[in-house]
Enzyme design. Sequence first.
Site, PDB file in Angstrom:
ATOM      1  N   ASP A 287       1.195  -3.035   4.625  1.00 49.41           N
ATOM      2  CA  ASP A 287       0.306  -3.358   3.728  1.00 49.41           C
ATOM      3  C   ASP A 287      -0.503  -2.700   2.976  1.00 49.41           C
ATOM      4  O   ASP A 287      -1.014  -1.572   3.266  1.00 49.41           O
ATOM      5  CB  ASP A 287      -0.777  -4.415   4.557  1.00 49.41           C
ATOM      6  CG  ASP A 287      -1.424  -5.447   3.732  1.00 49.41           C
ATOM      7  OD1 ASP A 287      -0.748  -5.949   2.656  1.00 49.41           O
ATOM      8  OD2 ASP A 287      -2.674  -5.839   3.756  1.00 49.41           O
ATOM      9  N   SER A 288      -0.497  -2.725   1.583  1.00 48.98           N
ATOM     10  CA  SER A 288      -1.100  -1.983   0.626  1.00 48.98           C
ATOM     11  C   SER A 288      -1.692  -2.732  -0.204  1.00 48.98           C
ATOM     12  O   SER A 288      -1.722  -3.884  -0.328  1.00 48.98           O
ATOM     13  CB  SER A 288       0.230  -1.384  -0.194  1.00 48.98           C
ATOM     14  OG  SER A 288       0.974  -0.666   0.390  1.00 48.98           O
TER      15      SER A 288
ATOM     16  N   ASN B 138      10.884  -8.240   1.671  1.00 51.53           N
ATOM     17  CA  ASN B 138      12.380  -8.670   0.788  1.00 51.53           C
ATOM     18  C   ASN B 138      12.136  -8.166  -0.649  1.00 51.53           C
ATOM     19  O   ASN B 138      12.910  -8.053  -1.733  1.00 51.53           O
ATOM     20  CB  ASN B 138      12.560  -9.874   0.812  1.00 51.53           C
ATOM     21  CG  ASN B 138      13.571 -10.525   2.026  1.00 51.53           C
ATOM     22  OD1 ASN B 138      14.243  -9.497   2.499  1.00 51.53           O
ATOM     23  ND2 ASN B 138      13.211 -11.491   2.317  1.00 51.53           N
TER      24      ASN B 138
ATOM     25  N   LYS C  37       6.755   9.308  -8.860  1.00 49.44           N
ATOM     26  CA  LYS C  37       5.523   8.490  -7.980  1.00 49.44           C
ATOM     27  C   LYS C  37       5.994   8.774  -6.629  1.00 49.44           C
ATOM     28  O   LYS C  37       4.761   8.623  -5.869  1.00 49.44           O
ATOM     29  CB  LYS C  37       5.789   7.019  -8.368  1.00 49.44           C
ATOM     30  CG  LYS C  37       4.845   6.007  -7.852  1.00 49.44           C
ATOM     31  CD  LYS C  37       5.152   4.692  -8.245  1.00 49.44           C
ATOM     32  CE  LYS C  37       4.381   3.828  -7.318  1.00 49.44           C
ATOM     33  NZ  LYS C  37       4.690   2.453  -7.172  1.00 49.44           N
TER      34      LYS C  37
END
EC number: 3.6.1.66
Length: 191
Positions: free
Chosen positions: A69-70, A9, A171
Amino acid sequence: MLQLVFATNNAHKLEEVQAIIGNKFNLKSLTDIGCHDDIPETGVTFQENAQQKTDYLVERFDVNCFGDDSGLEIDALGGEPGVYSARYSGSRDMEQNIELVLERLNGQASRKACFKTVISLFLAGRQYFFEGAIEGRIIEERRGDGGFGYDPIFIPNGYSRTFAEMSAAEKNLISHRSIAVSKMADFLNQF
């Protein structure tokens, strides 16, 4: 058009991913499918946490989906904050997380770091994984107003500006998430 649910979200992440994958896919957020749960992230690796997200959505909503997931891994901190990047200081307050990183790096000669992303894609009954990483360094004080997370203190190798000083488009060309998402988009285009 293929519908994919992104297990987030986070509006920043959603915009970033949509910009990379384009309009070939109907991207939905958790809110879009009525999921307001806090999906557990109890893994000890990025891959485990990413897969937990897709497993959760498949079990409860039976959808094609992906989760990521970072995190930021800093050599001088033994790979910390790693999978705990979002809650490194014990809270989800990124200002506190950044302060703790800067405090722990104070006086360290090496400021080498790497942003990593792992994506778990569940599509047509099968699981796939895509990874992206970008090497760089942590600077001593925040610079820039863009981006999110640790972007104000991370300069990718070969650049003189932090992620937070770059435009979103700039980026997105080089980030760890864009590398992983681009790999997934290439896969989806051939699916």
